[in-house]
Design a protein around this motif. Sequence first.
Motif, short mmCIF file in Angstrom:
data_model
loop_
_atom_site.label_atom_id
_atom_site.label_comp_id
_atom_site.label_asym_id
_atom_site.label_seq_id
_atom_site.Cartn_x
_atom_site.Cartn_y
_atom_site.Cartn_z
N PRO A 9 0.84 -1.20 0.00
CA PRO A 9 0.00 0.00 0.00
C PRO A 9 0.88 1.25 0.00
N THR A 10 0.63 2.13 -0.93
CA THR A 10 1.38 3.38 -1.01
C THR A 10 0.42 4.56 -0.99
N PRO A 11 0.03 4.94 0.19
CA PRO A 11 -0.87 6.09 0.26
C PRO A 11 -0.10 7.38 -0.04
N VAL A 12 -0.34 7.92 -1.19
CA VAL A 12 0.32 9.16 -1.57
C VAL A 12 -0.74 10.23 -1.72
N GLY A 13 -0.67 11.15 -0.82
CA GLY A 13 -1.60 12.26 -0.86
C GLY A 13 -0.85 13.56 -1.09
N ARG A 14 -1.58 14.62 -1.07
CA ARG A 14 -1.01 15.94 -1.31
C ARG A 14 0.02 16.30 -0.24
N GLN A 15 -0.25 15.95 1.00
CA GLN A 15 0.68 16.28 2.09
C GLN A 15 1.99 15.49 1.96
N GLU A 16 1.89 14.22 1.58
CA GLU A 16 3.09 13.41 1.43
C GLU A 16 3.97 13.93 0.30
N VAL A 17 3.33 14.30 -0.81
CA VAL A 17 4.07 14.84 -1.94
C VAL A 17 4.73 16.16 -1.56
N ALA A 18 4.00 17.02 -0.86
CA ALA A 18 4.56 18.31 -0.43
C ALA A 18 5.74 18.10 0.52
N ALA A 19 5.63 17.14 1.42
CA ALA A 19 6.72 16.86 2.34
C ALA A 19 7.95 16.33 1.59
N ALA A 20 7.73 15.48 0.60
CA ALA A 20 8.85 14.93 -0.18
C ALA A 20 9.53 16.04 -0.99
N VAL A 21 8.75 16.92 -1.59
CA VAL A 21 9.32 18.03 -2.36
C VAL A 21 10.11 18.95 -1.44
N HIS A 22 9.58 19.20 -0.26
CA HIS A 22 10.28 20.06 0.70
C HIS A 22 11.63 19.44 1.10
N LYS A 23 11.64 18.13 1.34
CA LYS A 23 12.88 17.44 1.71
C LYS A 23 13.92 17.54 0.59
N VAL A 24 13.47 17.34 -0.65
CA VAL A 24 14.39 17.41 -1.79
C VAL A 24 14.95 18.81 -1.93
N ARG A 25 14.11 19.83 -1.75
CA ARG A 25 14.58 21.21 -1.86
C ARG A 25 15.57 21.57 -0.76
N GLU A 26 15.44 20.96 0.42
CA GLU A 26 16.40 21.21 1.49
C GLU A 26 17.78 20.66 1.14
N VAL A 27 17.81 19.53 0.44
CA VAL A 27 19.07 18.87 0.14
C VAL A 27 19.76 19.48 -1.08
N LEU A 28 18.99 19.78 -2.11
CA LEU A 28 19.58 20.28 -3.35
C LEU A 28 19.92 21.77 -3.24
N PRO A 29 20.96 22.20 -3.95
CA PRO A 29 21.25 23.63 -3.99
C PRO A 29 20.21 24.34 -4.86
N PRO A 30 20.19 25.68 -4.81
CA PRO A 30 19.25 26.43 -5.65
C PRO A 30 19.47 26.14 -7.14
N PRO A 31 18.47 26.40 -7.97
CA PRO A 31 18.58 26.10 -9.41
C PRO A 31 19.78 26.76 -10.09
N THR A 32 20.13 27.98 -9.69
CA THR A 32 21.28 28.63 -10.32
C THR A 32 22.57 27.87 -10.02
N GLN A 33 22.71 27.36 -8.80
CA GLN A 33 23.90 26.60 -8.46
C GLN A 33 23.89 25.24 -9.16
N LEU A 34 22.71 24.64 -9.28
CA LEU A 34 22.62 23.37 -10.02
C LEU A 34 23.07 23.56 -11.47
N ALA A 35 22.66 24.67 -12.07
CA ALA A 35 23.07 24.95 -13.45
C ALA A 35 24.58 25.15 -13.52
N TYR A 36 25.14 25.85 -12.53
CA TYR A 36 26.60 26.09 -12.51
C TYR A 36 27.35 24.77 -12.41
N TYR A 37 26.96 23.93 -11.44
CA TYR A 37 27.64 22.65 -11.27
C TYR A 37 27.42 21.72 -12.46
N GLY A 38 26.22 21.77 -13.03
CA GLY A 38 25.95 20.97 -14.22
C GLY A 38 26.82 21.41 -15.39
#
Length: 97
Positions: A9-38
């Motif tokens: 069972p994989t209950p995926v709701g709006r809150q779970e998706v928002a929490a996952a996106v928030h976690k990913v944004r905490e770990v990754l650098p801002p988009p401008t830095q991602l472009a620089y490193y890329g």
Amino acid sequence: MQWRLPEFPTPVGRQEVAAAVHKVREVLPPPTQLAYYGGLGLVAVFGIVELPVVAMAAAGMIVVQWTIRHHHEHETQPPAPVSEEPEKPAKPGKPAE
């Protein structure tokens, strides 16, 4: 005999998706830095610039970002303005001006 994949069972709701996106944004650098490193990665992969130069550029950016973050975390209130005139000592028996 039948072969079935186990169902989990994989209950995926709006809150779970928002929490996952928030976690990913905490770990990754801002988009401008991602472009620089890329861009640095692409330059290194295609051999346009040698790897030690790319590594130094990336290390320099990491140090700059760490310094900026460290400065903002330890920023304090600016000191109170100091008057240009020195205070005159009060004479005995007279109130200070």
